[in-house]
Design a protein around this motif. Structure first.
Motif, short mmCIF file in Angstrom:
data_model
loop_
_atom_site.label_atom_id
_atom_site.label_comp_id
_atom_site.label_asym_id
_atom_site.label_seq_id
_atom_site.Cartn_x
_atom_site.Cartn_y
_atom_site.Cartn_z
N ASP A 60 -39.45 -31.78 -36.56
CA ASP A 60 -38.50 -32.82 -36.13
C ASP A 60 -37.52 -32.29 -35.10
OD1 ASP A 60 -39.70 -34.65 -37.78
OD2 ASP A 60 -38.20 -34.57 -39.37
N ILE A 61 -37.04 -31.06 -35.31
CA ILE A 61 -36.08 -30.47 -34.37
C ILE A 61 -36.73 -30.28 -33.00
CG2 ILE A 61 -34.80 -28.35 -33.82
CD1 ILE A 61 -34.22 -28.09 -36.83
N LYS A 62 -37.92 -29.70 -32.99
CA LYS A 62 -38.61 -29.47 -31.72
C LYS A 62 -38.90 -30.78 -30.99
CE LYS A 62 -40.80 -25.14 -33.20
NZ LYS A 62 -42.06 -24.46 -33.56
N LYS A 63 -39.42 -31.76 -31.74
CA LYS A 63 -39.77 -33.04 -31.14
C LYS A 63 -38.52 -33.74 -30.57
CE LYS A 63 -41.95 -37.48 -32.25
NZ LYS A 63 -42.55 -38.30 -33.32
N THR A 64 -37.43 -33.70 -31.31
CA THR A 64 -36.20 -34.38 -30.88
C THR A 64 -35.62 -33.74 -29.62
OG1 THR A 64 -35.69 -34.99 -33.17
CG2 THR A 64 -33.88 -35.04 -31.60
N ILE A 65 -35.56 -32.41 -29.57
CA ILE A 65 -35.02 -31.73 -28.39
C ILE A 65 -35.89 -31.99 -27.16
CG2 ILE A 65 -34.51 -29.47 -27.37
CD1 ILE A 65 -33.66 -28.52 -30.14
N LEU A 66 -37.21 -31.94 -27.36
CA LEU A 66 -38.12 -32.16 -26.23
C LEU A 66 -38.05 -33.59 -25.71
CD1 LEU A 66 -41.23 -30.13 -27.47
CD2 LEU A 66 -39.64 -29.48 -25.66
N GLU A 67 -37.86 -34.55 -26.63
CA GLU A 67 -37.85 -35.96 -26.22
C GLU A 67 -36.48 -36.42 -25.71
OE1 GLU A 67 -39.27 -38.31 -29.44
OE2 GLU A 67 -41.39 -37.74 -29.15
N LEU A 68 -35.38 -35.96 -26.36
CA LEU A 68 -34.06 -36.48 -26.03
C LEU A 68 -33.25 -35.58 -25.12
CD1 LEU A 68 -32.92 -37.94 -29.49
CD2 LEU A 68 -34.18 -39.07 -27.65
N VAL A 69 -33.62 -34.32 -25.01
CA VAL A 69 -32.83 -33.40 -24.18
C VAL A 69 -33.63 -32.95 -22.95
CG1 VAL A 69 -31.50 -31.25 -24.11
CG2 VAL A 69 -31.55 -32.62 -26.20
N SER A 70 -34.71 -32.21 -23.18
CA SER A 70 -35.53 -31.75 -22.05
C SER A 70 -36.93 -31.40 -22.52
CB SER A 70 -34.90 -30.51 -21.40
OG SER A 70 -35.79 -29.95 -20.45
N PRO A 71 -37.95 -31.95 -21.84
CA PRO A 71 -39.34 -31.63 -22.22
C PRO A 71 -39.73 -30.21 -21.85
CG PRO A 71 -39.27 -33.00 -20.25
CD PRO A 71 -37.87 -32.92 -20.74
N GLU A 72 -38.86 -29.51 -21.09
CA GLU A 72 -39.17 -28.15 -20.66
C GLU A 72 -38.42 -27.10 -21.49
OE1 GLU A 72 -38.34 -27.91 -16.53
OE2 GLU A 72 -39.74 -29.51 -15.97
N ALA A 73 -37.69 -27.55 -22.50
CA ALA A 73 -36.90 -26.62 -23.31
C ALA A 73 -37.80 -25.67 -24.10
CB ALA A 73 -36.00 -27.40 -24.26
N LYS A 74 -37.38 -24.41 -24.14
CA LYS A 74 -38.07 -23.41 -24.95
C LYS A 74 -37.27 -23.24 -26.24
CE LYS A 74 -39.76 -21.05 -20.83
NZ LYS A 74 -39.69 -19.80 -20.01
N ILE A 75 -37.90 -23.57 -27.36
CA ILE A 75 -37.14 -23.71 -28.60
C ILE A 75 -37.54 -22.63 -29.61
CG2 ILE A 75 -36.57 -25.28 -30.50
CD1 ILE A 75 -37.62 -27.55 -28.56
N LYS A 76 -36.54 -21.99 -30.20
CA LYS A 76 -36.76 -21.04 -31.29
C LYS A 76 -35.90 -21.48 -32.47
CE LYS A 76 -36.40 -16.22 -32.74
NZ LYS A 76 -35.95 -14.84 -32.39
N ILE A 77 -36.50 -21.51 -33.67
CA ILE A 77 -35.78 -21.96 -34.86
C ILE A 77 -35.77 -20.83 -35.89
CG2 ILE A 77 -35.69 -23.68 -36.71
CD1 ILE A 77 -37.25 -25.57 -34.87
N ASN A 78 -34.58 -20.43 -36.29
CA ASN A 78 -34.41 -19.44 -37.36
C ASN A 78 -34.09 -20.18 -38.65
OD1 ASN A 78 -34.71 -17.27 -35.51
ND2 ASN A 78 -32.55 -17.45 -34.93
N VAL A 79 -34.93 -20.00 -39.66
CA VAL A 79 -34.75 -20.74 -40.92
C VAL A 79 -34.26 -19.81 -42.02
CG1 VAL A 79 -35.84 -22.22 -42.64
CG2 VAL A 79 -36.60 -22.32 -40.27
N LYS A 80 -33.23 -20.25 -42.71
CA LYS A 80 -32.72 -19.52 -43.87
C LYS A 80 -32.69 -20.48 -45.06
CE LYS A 80 -28.76 -16.83 -45.56
NZ LYS A 80 -27.39 -16.35 -45.25
N VAL A 81 -33.24 -20.05 -46.19
CA VAL A 81 -33.26 -20.90 -47.38
C VAL A 81 -32.23 -20.40 -48.36
CG1 VAL A 81 -34.64 -21.78 -49.29
CG2 VAL A 81 -35.71 -21.42 -47.07
N GLU A 82 -31.28 -21.27 -48.72
CA GLU A 82 -30.25 -20.94 -49.70
C GLU A 82 -30.38 -21.90 -50.87
OE1 GLU A 82 -26.53 -21.26 -47.73
OE2 GLU A 82 -26.75 -19.38 -46.60
N THR A 83 -30.72 -21.37 -52.04
CA THR A 83 -30.86 -22.21 -53.22
C THR A 83 -29.74 -21.91 -54.19
OG1 THR A 83 -32.35 -20.58 -54.19
CG2 THR A 83 -33.36 -22.42 -53.04
#
Length: 375
Positions: A60-83
């Motif tokens: 969802d993050i990648k799709k949203t940035i590419l569609e609403l901000v820039s289709p040429e954006a290079k996206i990296k997502i760092n995920v941390k899980v806190e339970t």
């Protein structure tokens, strides 16, 4: 091109994480956003250790940035899980067992036990130490599939305690209620009795060191499933389905059970059994008797991995009936198919253990109407 951090945050306010009402920015799931020219780094914090929710959030993050901000954006997502810490857990881990995999199905007759048996022997051939717990109390089939129907577990002394020694065949350790009943005897037990029997096979057994313990669950979503998940910290679940609509409807419910907030067990993926039929005399033809790619499409819809498809092959049925799982047929197409599926399962387990915290045995907090529970 230079990306605007504020514009990205505004775009991310349009999406939410599954099961949460607030958007990603408002809920605090987006911990930070950094931009470097056309590159953007998003720090994402999740509070649910479910693999499908993580993958959906990333998509969802990648799709949203590419569609609403820039289709040429290079996206990296760092995920941390806190339970959040759980103060009390009913159930305990079994020393020496690294991964516990539940193999489940939404309905009966889809070949779940056959798939479990072939996964087990393939893992063993790959060099892993493997055990199978036949938790299908009312229809145990592992003794037949491993050609050990007449075997009886013996008692061994471990640390001054008497333990059951699992039956071993094809380098796989097995325990099943079928070892303790006559083949023609029906098991007429209520839930608490079945749960007690399962607990004995889990905790009163000398499993030794295992890389994988496969738990062959009964069909559906019922009392046995809750007993197992209350007793054991399940690493993840593998769901078996056929491509037909009736099976897929129940498969969706099975996935829903594991990922529900109360249970919260990662779904490692879906295996499509009886995917197609290829006659021996026409090896290049495929006939989709139960529908085409139904389980594969469902996996995509639910955002869970698709682990592979198993065709309708007469030798798979014959091998199960004769007590020698088909994956043991060296050089066969079936061996190759199960090797690929098993590699996919192992890959998902490694990925799950790398990116998510260890699963704990669930604690059922709502027992309204259950007279068997002590108050």
């Amino acid at each position: 091109m230079k990306l605007d951090r504020k514009e990205i945050l505004k775009a991310l306010e349009t999406i939410t994480i599954a099961g949460e009402g607030k958007n990603m920015v408002e809920s605090g799931a987006i911990a930070n956003v950094l931009t470097f020219g056309d590159e953007v780094v998003v720090d994402l914090v999740l509070h649910v250790p479910a693999m499908h929710i993580r993958k959906r959030a990333e998509d969802d993050i990648k799709k949203t940035i590419l569609e609403l901000v820039s289709p040429e954006a290079k996206i990296k997502i760092n995920v941390k899980v806190e339970t959040p810490e759980t103060p009390e857990i009913k159930g305990k881990s079994i020393p020496g067992i690294k991964n516990i995999i539940a193999v489940a199905s939404g309905k009966g007759g889809v070949g779940k036990s056959t798939v479990t048996a072939n996964l087990a022997v393939t893992l063993a051939k790959m060099g892993f130490s493997v055990g199978v717990l036949d938790a299908d109390i009312y229809g145990p089939s592992m003794p037949m599939m491993f050609d050990c129907e007449s075997a009886k577990p013996i008692s061994v002394i471990v640390d001054n305690k008497s333990k059951m020694k699992p039956i071993e065949n094809y380098d796989v350790k097995i325990l099943s209620i079928g070892f303790f009943t006559s083949p023609s005897q029906a098991v007429i037990w209520r839930g608490p009795m079945a749960g007690k029997a399962l607990n004995q096979m889990i905790f009163d057994a000398e499993w030794g060191e295992l890389d994988f313990l496969l738990v062959d669950l009964p069909p559906g979503t019922g009392d046995i499933h809750l007993s197992i998940m209350q007793s054991l910290p399940i690493t993840g679940a593998v769901i078996v389905s056929t491509p037909q609509a009736v099976a897929l409807s129940d498969t969706r419910k099975g996935v829903s059970m594991f990922v529900s907030e109360a249970i919260n067990i990662p779904v490692l993926g879906i295996i499509e059994n009886m995917a197609y039929f290829t006659p021996e005399e026409l090896p290049n033809n495929k006939y989709y008797i139960f529908g085409k790619e139904g389980a594969k499409n469902l996996a995509e819809d639910l955002k869970v991995p698709f682990l592979g498809e198993v065709p309708i092959v007469q030798s798979i049925r014959e091998a199960g009936d004769f007590g020698r799982p088909a994956a043991l047929q060296t050089g066969s197409v079936i061996e190759t198919i199960f090797e690929e599926i098993t590699r996919n399962v192992v890959r998902e387990v490694v990925d799950r253990n790398k990116n998510l915290p260890a699963t704990e045995a669930i604690k059922i907090t709502n027992m309204a109407g259950c007279a068997a529970v002590k108050k």
